[in-house]
Enzyme design. Sequence first.
Site: not given
Ligand code: P1T
Length: 380
Positions: A47, A99, A171, A196
């Site tokens: 961790r 998001y 972000d 992503k």
């Molecule tokens: O899904 P996660 O890895 O927890 O990330 C969240 C997140 C944060 N910021 C942005 C700009 C994002 O697009 C996302 C996650 N978005 C999707 C799952 C989506 O389909 O838009």
Amino acid sequence: MKFNTKVIHGGQENIDPAYGAVMPPIYQTSTYKQSTPGGHKGFEYSRSGNPTRDALEKALASIENGKHGLAFGSGLAAMDAVLKLFNPGDEIVSTNDLYGGSYRLFTGIFEKFGIKFHFVGMDDIARIEEKINSNTKLIWVETPTNPMMNVIDIQAVSQLARKNQILLAVDNTFATPYLQRPLDLGADIVMHSATKYLGGHSDVVMGSLVVKDDKLAQRLYYIQNASGAVPGPQDSFLVLRGIKTLHLRMQRHCENGAAVAQFLKDHPKVGKVYWPGFEDHPGHETAKKQMTGFGGMISFTTKDDSKQSAVELVEKLRVFTLAESLGGVESLAGHPASMTHASIPKEEREKTGVVDSLIRLSVGIEDEEDLIEDLKQALG
Ligand code: P1T
């Protein structure tokens, strides 16, 4: 080192002192033998730290031109760590188009703990300034925004943040460091859903933070370790592997994105098309200034502006897959109002343009002709 070299070698010196492996081994271990209490070789418990994750964190810091990288179990876990820097009574100004899960984390979790959020359209810096007071501790920027593709001037916001001694977090999920490097533009924290483009193959959920400042890194590391939302070594390996082709994938995402955006713009059954590469996009000049390309994310509405036509369209797609997420090699289509942004109340999301006829595309790296053919048949 320039960017394309960094994605492959950045932070990867002496990656396997034992055997000289070119890729770091997947250290699938929770703990490490100590010769005497506290006597270890740099890692004591996974961790707190793991060599595979460490290799990834160094790569992340390198490609974002930062000094410290931190990996988390998801993008939201990375954001959660940032928000834990603050105390009840603190205030955060966030972009109003973001998001849906980020909005949910802010309003559904951290508001309960006494943090106050202001959501504003950040195309006009004055709107951010209006909300700043002595309790304001953070400005949260997502650019380009998900899903409306608004572009926020990072440098202008960072000047405002600095003047008021407020942290700025960006972000950078949609742009990736291939197209935009927020730390170079004055941001303090850059965040990713590494799920992503960084991972790039739709096989991992992960998040990351990169910072330059040593003290801020220490505070975030404390939270990473104390809260414990860390990714495992296998996932760390996969994202590290993904990063090595980020530049090649992004080139193709941008090329295909441009072709698909133009096709949609010219199609009689399409309403509005949101893509920052268009000269008439309100954020085009800012995008040209702070990004080196316009990316492969596109949102558009159907001409008749109905939910039914949008739903029918996404159901007919064959090469594009109807799915949440984005940034993988394969093209995806989504209906934000009922999928990724369903956690934002209808009234709120419609204010920013997330209407029921909106479709979001993550344009992949397939052959452009096949993607356009697919959209053509689905649009009928
Ligand atoms: O899904 P996660 O890895 O927890 O990330 C969240 C997140 C944060 N910021 C942005 C700009 C994002 O697009 C996302 C996650 N978005 C999707 C799952 C989506 O389909 O838009």
